[in-house]
Design an enzyme around this catalytic site. Structure first.
Site, PDB file in Angstrom:
ATOM      1  N   PRO A   1       0.878  -1.194  -0.034  1.00 29.97           N
ATOM      2  CA  PRO A   1      -0.008  -0.056  -0.066  1.00 29.97           C
ATOM      3  C   PRO A   1       0.949   1.385   0.043  1.00 29.97           C
ATOM      4  O   PRO A   1       0.368   2.281  -0.427  1.00 29.97           O
ATOM      5  CB  PRO A   1      -0.838  -0.082   1.341  1.00 29.97           C
ATOM      6  CG  PRO A   1      -0.039  -1.054   2.274  1.00 29.97           C
ATOM      7  CD  PRO A   1       0.490  -2.070   1.237  1.00 29.97           C
ATOM      8  N   ASP A   2       1.918   1.244   0.729  1.00 31.32           N
ATOM      9  CA  ASP A   2       2.550   2.531   0.962  1.00 31.32           C
ATOM     10  C   ASP A   2       4.293   2.608   0.610  1.00 31.32           C
ATOM     11  O   ASP A   2       4.882   2.465   1.496  1.00 31.32           O
ATOM     12  CB  ASP A   2       2.312   3.036   2.387  1.00 31.32           C
ATOM     13  CG  ASP A   2       2.751   4.489   2.430  1.00 31.32           C
ATOM     14  OD1 ASP A   2       2.922   5.246   1.492  1.00 31.32           O
ATOM     15  OD2 ASP A   2       2.553   4.968   3.757  1.00 31.32           O
ATOM     16  N   THR A   3       4.527   1.948  -0.395  1.00 32.00           N
ATOM     17  CA  THR A   3       6.043   1.833  -0.780  1.00 32.00           C
ATOM     18  C   THR A   3       6.415   2.837  -1.660  1.00 32.00           C
ATOM     19  O   THR A   3       5.832   3.166  -2.683  1.00 32.00           O
ATOM     20  CB  THR A   3       6.234   0.429  -1.671  1.00 32.00           C
ATOM     21  OG1 THR A   3       5.555  -0.821  -0.543  1.00 32.00           O
ATOM     22  CG2 THR A   3       7.651   0.062  -1.915  1.00 32.00           C
TER      23      THR A   3
ATOM     24  N   LYS B   1       0.494   3.798  -3.757  1.00 35.40           N
ATOM     25  CA  LYS B   1       1.231   4.951  -3.781  1.00 35.40           C
ATOM     26  C   LYS B   1       1.575   5.697  -5.098  1.00 35.40           C
ATOM     27  O   LYS B   1       1.963   6.904  -5.097  1.00 35.40           O
ATOM     28  CB  LYS B   1       2.704   4.329  -3.294  1.00 35.40           C
ATOM     29  CG  LYS B   1       3.714   5.520  -2.993  1.00 35.40           C
ATOM     30  CD  LYS B   1       3.349   6.016  -1.808  1.00 35.40           C
ATOM     31  CE  LYS B   1       4.339   6.956  -1.041  1.00 35.40           C
ATOM     32  NZ  LYS B   1       4.110   7.366   0.160  1.00 35.40           N
TER      33      LYS B   1
ATOM     34  N   TYR C   1      -6.164   5.117   0.449  1.00 30.72           N
ATOM     35  CA  TYR C   1      -6.602   3.736   1.393  1.00 30.72           C
ATOM     36  C   TYR C   1      -7.258   4.070   2.696  1.00 30.72           C
ATOM     37  O   TYR C   1      -7.273   3.095   3.481  1.00 30.72           O
ATOM     38  CB  TYR C   1      -5.187   2.814   1.631  1.00 30.72           C
ATOM     39  CG  TYR C   1      -4.198   3.413   2.094  1.00 30.72           C
ATOM     40  CD1 TYR C   1      -4.134   3.733   3.550  1.00 30.72           C
ATOM     41  CD2 TYR C   1      -2.869   3.586   1.449  1.00 30.72           C
ATOM     42  CE1 TYR C   1      -2.940   4.282   3.971  1.00 30.72           C
ATOM     43  CE2 TYR C   1      -1.797   4.154   1.901  1.00 30.72           C
ATOM     44  CZ  TYR C   1      -1.835   4.414   3.412  1.00 30.72           C
ATOM     45  OH  TYR C   1      -0.742   4.821   3.766  1.00 30.72           O
TER      46      TYR C   1
END
Length: 136
Positions: free
Chosen positions: A36-38, A61, A95
């Protein structure tokens, strides 16, 4: 999981341990890589995913880039060695949706792949990194 710094062996080990956990806890093999948040995606990920029998890639992202707007929400990601996986970036661009009508309408109107796909995902919840459905 950051994918820019770790080498392929490290990422494969993470996939193997993750799949072992899914087998032992849920009795299934996961075929989705959810990041989700890379802050970046290694070009070797599609190849590693294919080796580990993971067919789908999901992340949020890329939608946060203020300089370069990504042209698709659903596409085939082709890796360095030409390995392919189906990738999806949910058109809601978050998200942390409240899952209200406005969020659903935004997701539908933002979909850059209308006509090629009729499916999309709306991610909901509160908090960075996996909050629950209700605000704290």
């Amino acid at each position: 999981m950051d994918t820019n710094i770790p080498n392929a062996e490290s990422m494969i080990r993470q996939f193997l341990y993750g799949q072992k956990f899914y087998r032992e806890e849920f009795g299934i093999h996961s075929d989705i890589l959810w990041l989700p948040d890379t802050f970046g995606y290694s070009g070797q990920l599609p190849q590693i995913m294919q080796i580990c029998d993971i067919k789908y890639f999901l992340s949020q992202k890329l939608s946060w880039n203020l300089t370069n707007t990504f042209p698709h929400h659903t596409f085939t990601w082709k890796g360095i060695d030409q390995s392919k996986v189906l990738a999806h970036f949910p058109p809601g661009d978050t998200y942390e949706s409240d899952f209200k009508i406005k969020d659903v309408l935004k997701t539908v109107s933002n979909n850059k792949d209308k006509g090629r796909t009729h499916d999309q995902m709306l991610l909901f919840g509160h908090g960075d990194g996996g909050g629950d459905l209700l605000p704290k």
